[in-house]
Design an enzyme around this catalytic site. Structure first.
Site, mmCIF file in Angstrom:
data_model
loop_
_atom_site.group_PDB
_atom_site.id
_atom_site.type_symbol
_atom_site.label_atom_id
_atom_site.label_comp_id
_atom_site.label_asym_id
_atom_site.label_seq_id
_atom_site.Cartn_x
_atom_site.Cartn_y
_atom_site.Cartn_z
ATOM 1 C CD GLU A 265 6.893 -13.944 0.406
ATOM 2 O OE1 GLU A 265 5.897 -12.967 0.141
ATOM 3 O OE2 GLU A 265 7.659 -14.057 1.232
ATOM 4 C CD GLU B 173 3.554 -5.229 -0.382
ATOM 5 O OE1 GLU B 173 3.728 -6.140 0.482
ATOM 6 O OE2 GLU B 173 4.331 -5.048 -1.575
ATOM 7 C CB CYS C 291 5.419 -9.885 1.860
ATOM 8 S SG CYS C 291 5.703 -11.338 2.933
ATOM 9 C CE LYS D 52 20.883 -8.745 -4.990
ATOM 10 N NZ LYS D 52 20.599 -7.609 -4.130
ATOM 11 N N GLY E 78 10.372 -10.650 -2.736
ATOM 12 C CA GLY E 78 10.374 -9.418 -2.921
ATOM 13 C C GLY E 78 9.300 -8.661 -3.544
ATOM 14 C CB SER E 79 8.832 -5.344 -5.331
ATOM 15 O OG SER E 79 9.485 -5.422 -6.497
ATOM 16 C CB THR E 80 4.406 -7.511 -7.509
ATOM 17 O OG1 THR E 80 3.615 -8.264 -6.187
ATOM 18 C CG2 THR E 80 3.715 -8.100 -8.693
ATOM 19 N N GLY F 10 9.502 -9.327 -9.197
ATOM 20 C CA GLY F 10 9.141 -10.658 -9.516
ATOM 21 C C GLY F 10 8.538 -11.009 -10.951
#
Length: 476
Positions: A256, A387, A290, A182, A234-236, A239
């Site tokens: 990651e 971030e 990142c 995706k 992607g973003s924390t 995640g």
């Protein structure tokens, strides 16, 4: 006498973007269930590039079933036979690299010299590298006859669309898995062009499936009971949600996530070289990386000298049309991301940090943010903790190596770091104390398919790239 740069535009005619694209399932392009679509736009101009199918849970189910069916024959192929397909894909990527670089620049907003000179060579290199592993898995260090997991569900971000695809699909195919991928909602086109490359390479139907859509599509893929492995970049925040979804199942997971990399400059560092590394660390891809070196830690005795040199260098960066080969700073990927960068930068000023940006004329159309640095930053400032994912650098000082390590590690993230010094002993001593998955010495943002990449803490877990990247796709 000063010289100006004449425009050096890459031609858009090398890429033919269709007015609409479907989902790529079982080797064919197909409409989404219900016919739902969304538009993808060029960040530099806000021009609508194409209309793309929006995959639903039903479409994800179709793709997973196709991948499950294809898995039986694909996993049974000898490694040397799977390698032939990966080598073929790598060669086609090289042959179509100019086309793909222009496409990526149009859909993502990054400068053409980055997609042309960094992204596309690395994409091909990853397929070449993992093609070489396909018939050598017995010697990868995971025991005799390691087995593939099954169907890999992969969700990738918008900052390196084609490169992140290569990072995930290449090792999955080399190890005998099949894939449902995706891509990000704002950058789906290069993945759809890759689907065409799979057909051009003769890849068996169902081995790679591409389902476009938004976060709901990705959530359906992650939660699907037919998926054996989930890989996410992607973003924390997302995640963490994925980790909660997968918890309690037998799915293998790699994440990651975000970063807040520290770039540490000691007093014996070559200033000019360090300045180039700082620029590469935070302004490459508009800081939408990142592992960006978004926190500059500079030894107090050289702070003024380094900042003067850095400001001079930033004044020479060229912001503008990403298709111009002279452009250093391209467009921010979306209006949403630009709003986040703007809000965090404004918070830096509100909290007392000193903001500086070179004189910079921003285009009227598109999403743009000038390269910016903040001084008088403390570790309590949001710009030093959160971030930003944009071209914004926070500058902090230190006196001793111990203080530098303490400040570098004072973060919820642990993805990357950089060290600038002429002393090899200092490099090794400091690197061993940094809680970061990747530490660069006298360089930054250098990647190679043979080298593992990943983080600690809220930057995720698992490794991609190198021999280590095979493990996530094997039953070991």
């Amino acid at each position: 006498m000063s010289f100006t740069y004449a425009p050096a535009l890459e031609s858009r005619s090398v890429v033919d973007i269709a007015s609409s694209y479907g989902l790529f399932i079982d080797g064919e392009f197909t409409e989404a269930t219900g016919g739902k679509v969304f538009k993808t736009v060029s960040p530099s101009s806000e021009e609508v590039l194409s209309e793309v199918a929006h995959g639903s849970a039903e479409d994800v189910d179709r793709a997973v079933k196709a991948a499950r069916k294809a898995f039986e024959k694909w996993s049974a192929l000898p490694g040397a036979e799977r390698a032939k397909y990966l080598f073929r894909i790598a060669r086609i990527i090289q042959e179509r690299s100019r086309e793909l670089a222009v496409l990526e620049t149009l859909d993502n907003g990054k400068p053409i010299k980055e997609t042309r000179d960094a992204d596309l060579p690395l994409v091909a290199a990853h397929f070449f590298y993992y093609a070489g592993w396909a018939d050598k898995l017995d010697h990868a260090g995971y025991g005799a006859n390691p087995r593939p997991l099954g169907v890999a569900g992969q969700v990738i971000p918008w900052n390196f669309p084609l490169l992140m695809l290569a990072w995930k699909i290449a090792p999955a195919l080399a190890t005998g898995n099949t894939v449902v991928l995706k891509p990000a909602e704002t950058t789906p086109l290069s993945a759809l062009f890759f689907a065409d490359i799979c057909r051009q390479a003769g890849l068996p139907k169902g081995v790679v499936n591409i389902v476009t859509g938004d976060g709901t599509t990705g959530a359906a893929l992650v939660a699907h009971e037919g998926v054996n492995k989930v890989a996410f970049t992607g973003s924390t925040a997302v995640g963490k949600a994925i980790a909660r979804t997968v918890a309690g199942s037998d799915k293998k997971l790699t994440l990651e996530l975000g970063g807040k990399g520290a770039n540490i400059v000691f007093d014996d560092a070559p200033i000019d070289q360090a300045v180039e590394g700082i620029v590469q660390g935070i302004f490459f891809n508009q800081g939408q990386v990142c592992c960006a070196g978004s926190r500059l830690l500079v030894q107090e005795s050289i702070q003024d000298e380094l900042l003067d040199s850095l400001k001079r260098r930033l004044s020479t960066l060229r912001l503008g049309d990403p298709l111009d080969k002279n452009t250093d700073i391209g467009a921010i990927n979306s209006a949403e991301q630009l709003a986040r960068i703007t809000e965090l930068a404004d918070s830096g000023e509100a909290e007392g940090a000193e903001r500086w940006a070179p004189a910079c004329e921003l285009p009227e159309n598109g999403y743009w943010f000038a390269p910016t640095l903040f001084t008088n930053v403390t570790q309590a400032h949001r710009i030093a903790r959160e971030e930003i994912f944009g071209p914004v650098l926070s500058v902090l000082s230190f006196r001793t190596p111990g203080e530098a390590v303490a400040k570098a590690n004072n973060s919820q993230y642990g993805l990357s770091a950089g060290i600038w010094t002429e002393k090899g002993s200092r490099m090794l001593a400091v690197a061993s104390k940094l809680r970061a998955g990747v530490v660069w010495a006298n360089t930054f943002n250098k990647f190679d398919p043979t080298s593992p990449f990943g983080g600690f803490k809220e930057s995720g877990f698992g490794r991609e790239g190198g021999r280590h990247g095979l493990e996530a796709y094997l039953d070991v």
